[in-house]
Design a protein around this motif. Sequence first.
Motif, PDB file in Angstrom:
ATOM      1  N   ASP A  50       0.828  -1.219   0.000  1.00 16.70           N
ATOM      2  CA  ASP A  50       0.000   0.000   0.000  1.00 16.70           C
ATOM      3  C   ASP A  50       0.859   1.264   0.000  1.00 16.70           C
ATOM      4  OD1 ASP A  50      -2.356  -1.397  -0.053  1.00 16.70           O
ATOM      5  OD2 ASP A  50      -2.733  -1.254   2.114  1.00 16.70           O
ATOM      6  N   LYS A  51       2.056   1.165   0.574  1.00 18.25           N
ATOM      7  CA  LYS A  51       2.949   2.323   0.643  1.00 18.25           C
ATOM      8  C   LYS A  51       3.742   2.531  -0.639  1.00 18.25           C
ATOM      9  CE  LYS A  51       3.484   2.501   5.680  1.00 18.25           C
ATOM     10  NZ  LYS A  51       2.925   3.853   5.855  1.00 18.25           N
ATOM     11  N   GLY A  52       3.576   1.618  -1.588  1.00 21.96           N
ATOM     12  CA  GLY A  52       4.205   1.835  -2.881  1.00 21.96           C
ATOM     13  C   GLY A  52       5.327   0.895  -3.258  1.00 21.96           C
ATOM     14  N   LEU A  53       5.629  -0.097  -2.421  1.00 17.72           N
ATOM     15  CA  LEU A  53       6.633  -1.090  -2.809  1.00 17.72           C
ATOM     16  C   LEU A  53       6.137  -1.872  -4.018  1.00 17.72           C
ATOM     17  CD1 LEU A  53       8.113  -2.957   0.280  1.00 17.72           C
ATOM     18  CD2 LEU A  53       9.359  -1.605  -1.389  1.00 17.72           C
ATOM     19  N   ALA A  54       7.046  -2.146  -4.937  1.00 14.61           N
ATOM     20  CA  ALA A  54       6.681  -2.928  -6.116  1.00 14.61           C
ATOM     21  C   ALA A  54       6.695  -4.423  -5.818  1.00 14.61           C
ATOM     22  CB  ALA A  54       7.631  -2.625  -7.273  1.00 14.61           C
ATOM     23  N   ARG A  55       7.544  -4.818  -4.846  1.00 15.69           N
ATOM     24  CA  ARG A  55       7.691  -6.250  -4.564  1.00 15.69           C
ATOM     25  C   ARG A  55       8.167  -6.439  -3.132  1.00 15.69           C
ATOM     26  NH1 ARG A  55      10.157  -8.814  -9.648  1.00 15.69           N
ATOM     27  NH2 ARG A  55      12.198  -8.223  -8.862  1.00 15.69           N
ATOM     28  N   VAL A  56       7.590  -7.416  -2.464  1.00 14.83           N
ATOM     29  CA  VAL A  56       7.967  -7.783  -1.103  1.00 14.83           C
ATOM     30  C   VAL A  56       8.730  -9.100  -1.154  1.00 14.83           C
ATOM     31  CG1 VAL A  56       7.043  -8.603   1.094  1.00 14.83           C
ATOM     32  CG2 VAL A  56       6.096  -6.550   0.045  1.00 14.83           C
ATOM     33  N   ILE A  57       9.836  -9.166  -0.413  1.00 13.62           N
ATOM     34  CA  ILE A  57      10.660 -10.381  -0.389  1.00 13.62           C
ATOM     35  C   ILE A  57      10.425 -11.121   0.929  1.00 13.62           C
ATOM     36  CG2 ILE A  57      12.997 -11.314  -0.516  1.00 13.62           C
ATOM     37  CD1 ILE A  57      13.768  -8.540  -1.812  1.00 13.62           C
ATOM     38  N   LEU A  58      10.022 -12.385   0.828  1.00 11.53           N
ATOM     39  CA  LEU A  58       9.782 -13.209   2.008  1.00 11.53           C
ATOM     40  C   LEU A  58      10.894 -14.241   2.130  1.00 11.53           C
ATOM     41  CD1 LEU A  58       5.927 -13.738   1.561  1.00 11.53           C
ATOM     42  CD2 LEU A  58       7.114 -11.952   2.868  1.00 11.53           C
ATOM     43  N   GLY A  59      11.610 -14.204   3.254  1.00 10.79           N
ATOM     44  CA  GLY A  59      12.746 -15.098   3.445  1.00 10.79           C
ATOM     45  C   GLY A  59      12.501 -16.136   4.523  1.00 10.79           C
ATOM     46  N   THR A  60      12.536 -15.701   5.781  1.00  6.06           N
ATOM     47  CA  THR A  60      12.351 -16.635   6.897  1.00  6.06           C
ATOM     48  C   THR A  60      11.033 -17.388   6.784  1.00  6.06           C
ATOM     49  OG1 THR A  60      13.757 -15.364   8.398  1.00  6.06           O
ATOM     50  CG2 THR A  60      12.116 -16.804   9.412  1.00  6.06           C
ATOM     51  N   VAL A  61       9.947 -16.679   6.443  1.00  4.43           N
ATOM     52  CA  VAL A  61       8.644 -17.360   6.362  1.00  4.43           C
ATOM     53  C   VAL A  61       8.570 -18.331   5.184  1.00  4.43           C
ATOM     54  CG1 VAL A  61       7.340 -15.567   7.554  1.00  4.43           C
ATOM     55  CG2 VAL A  61       7.576 -15.451   5.069  1.00  4.43           C
ATOM     56  N   ALA A  62       9.442 -18.164   4.199  1.00  4.18           N
ATOM     57  CA  ALA A  62       9.461 -19.120   3.092  1.00  4.18           C
ATOM     58  C   ALA A  62       9.843 -20.510   3.583  1.00  4.18           C
ATOM     59  CB  ALA A  62      10.425 -18.665   2.006  1.00  4.18           C
ATOM     60  N   VAL A  63      10.600 -20.553   4.691  1.00  4.39           N
ATOM     61  CA  VAL A  63      10.963 -21.826   5.328  1.00  4.39           C
ATOM     62  C   VAL A  63       9.942 -22.208   6.388  1.00  4.39           C
ATOM     63  CG1 VAL A  63      12.711 -23.023   6.715  1.00  4.39           C
ATOM     64  CG2 VAL A  63      13.426 -21.438   4.915  1.00  4.39           C
ATOM     65  N   GLU A  64       9.553 -21.237   7.214  1.00  2.00           N
ATOM     66  CA  GLU A  64       8.747 -21.534   8.397  1.00  2.00           C
ATOM     67  C   GLU A  64       7.244 -21.506   8.153  1.00  2.00           C
ATOM     68  OE1 GLU A  64      10.051 -18.895  11.471  1.00  2.00           O
ATOM     69  OE2 GLU A  64      12.020 -19.849  11.646  1.00  2.00           O
ATOM     70  N   ASN A  65       6.802 -20.784   7.124  1.00  2.00           N
ATOM     71  CA  ASN A  65       5.369 -20.644   6.890  1.00  2.00           C
ATOM     72  C   ASN A  65       5.070 -20.577   5.384  1.00  2.00           C
ATOM     73  OD1 ASN A  65       2.645 -20.137   7.055  1.00  2.00           O
ATOM     74  ND2 ASN A  65       2.807 -18.255   8.227  1.00  2.00           N
ATOM     75  N   PRO A  66       5.290 -21.682   4.669  1.00  2.00           N
ATOM     76  CA  PRO A  66       5.068 -21.687   3.219  1.00  2.00           C
ATOM     77  C   PRO A  66       3.645 -21.285   2.823  1.00  2.00           C
ATOM     78  CG  PRO A  66       6.195 -23.693   3.922  1.00  2.00           C
ATOM     79  CD  PRO A  66       5.767 -22.983   5.161  1.00  2.00           C
ATOM     80  N   ALA A  67       2.684 -21.591   3.684  1.00  2.00           N
ATOM     81  CA  ALA A  67       1.289 -21.266   3.377  1.00  2.00           C
ATOM     82  C   ALA A  67       1.100 -19.758   3.229  1.00  2.00           C
ATOM     83  CB  ALA A  67       0.362 -21.813   4.461  1.00  2.00           C
ATOM     84  N   LEU A  68       1.823 -18.982   4.040  1.00  2.00           N
ATOM     85  CA  LEU A  68       1.732 -17.522   3.952  1.00  2.00           C
ATOM     86  C   LEU A  68       2.265 -17.040   2.605  1.00  2.00           C
ATOM     87  CD1 LEU A  68       1.225 -14.692   5.166  1.00  2.00           C
ATOM     88  CD2 LEU A  68       3.553 -14.785   6.066  1.00  2.00           C
ATOM     89  N   VAL A  69       3.366 -17.608   2.166  1.00  2.00           N
ATOM     90  CA  VAL A  69       3.946 -17.225   0.873  1.00  2.00           C
ATOM     91  C   VAL A  69       2.947 -17.500  -0.246  1.00  2.00           C
ATOM     92  CG1 VAL A  69       5.834 -17.605  -0.754  1.00  2.00           C
ATOM     93  CG2 VAL A  69       6.282 -17.686   1.710  1.00  2.00           C
ATOM     94  N   ARG A  70       2.332 -18.666  -0.197  1.00  2.00           N
ATOM     95  CA  ARG A  70       1.366 -19.033  -1.237  1.00  2.00           C
ATOM     96  C   ARG A  70       0.133 -18.129  -1.191  1.00  2.00           C
ATOM     97  NH1 ARG A  70       2.115 -23.859  -3.746  1.00  2.00           N
ATOM     98  NH2 ARG A  70       4.051 -24.916  -3.170  1.00  2.00           N
ATOM     99  N   GLU A  71      -0.337 -17.838   0.006  1.00  2.00           N
ATOM    100  CA  GLU A  71      -1.490 -16.956   0.162  1.00  2.00           C
ATOM    101  C   GLU A  71      -1.176 -15.564  -0.388  1.00  2.00           C
ATOM    102  OE1 GLU A  71      -4.220 -14.919   3.714  1.00  2.00           O
ATOM    103  OE2 GLU A  71      -2.581 -16.288   4.229  1.00  2.00           O
ATOM    104  N   ALA A  72       0.006 -15.053  -0.043  1.00  2.00           N
ATOM    105  CA  ALA A  72       0.400 -13.713  -0.487  1.00  2.00           C
ATOM    106  C   ALA A  72       0.593 -13.665  -2.003  1.00  2.00           C
ATOM    107  CB  ALA A  72       1.686 -13.288   0.216  1.00  2.00           C
TER     108      ALA A  72
END
Length: 240
Positions: free
Chosen positions: A94-116
């Motif tokens: 919402d603040k204008g970032l073009a892309r968010v990078i998910l690192g730790t949660v890519a290992v610990e919470n894959p469901a969040l990555v897929r949802e996002a």
Amino acid sequence: MILYPAIDLKDGKAVRLLRGDMDKATVFNDDPAAQALEFVAAGCEWLHLVDLNGAFAGEPVNAAAVEAILSQSKTPAQLGGGIRDMATIERWLDKGLARVILGTVAVENPALVREAAAAFPGKIAVGIDARDGRVATKGWAEVTDVDAVELAKSYEDAGVAAIIYTDINRDGAMQGPNIEATAALARAVTIPVIASGGVSSLKDLKDLRDCGAALNGAISGRALYDGALDLKEALKALAG
């Protein structure tokens, strides 16, 4: 191949670390927004931002510095570090970032990555940071038993926009990127891969470009600050 100039944020300043060690930080600019505008003036297509404090804290810490960059530059920016829930992802986009990078949660919470990735097509990247092929999390403080290539392959069907692959042992060391490991990962997936860690010369960029795998881009930080790599020259060479 896109060159992503890196702005790593620690305590509100633009710094570079050596191999991810927070105690080995060199401050290159007290004003990250001014640094961003320097890179933009040189002609970069993207900015790569990292909230180093946030990566350790598990929540955004350098938000003010990131917001200053976003308010002063219209160049697309991607951000990693401390982004571990849907509310934070939404807030940054919402603040204008073009892309968010998910690192730790890519290992610990894959469901969040897929949802996002499903909720925000084209705006979610996975950051895979590895030591000797094993994924590290929480600001690289913890090395897991997860294989970097296998983690990348697990997101093949998730719709993520990119994978940012960092070889921690090369990061900030000015010893060249791990081309072999980067190319192997890129060949293992169809997701666009961005190389990070160790890019210290124009030759390194050309070697990545010509590595035999179709890389989306490469991230460089210390080499740009130290003057070992001229951003305008590099952008011109990659365009050519």
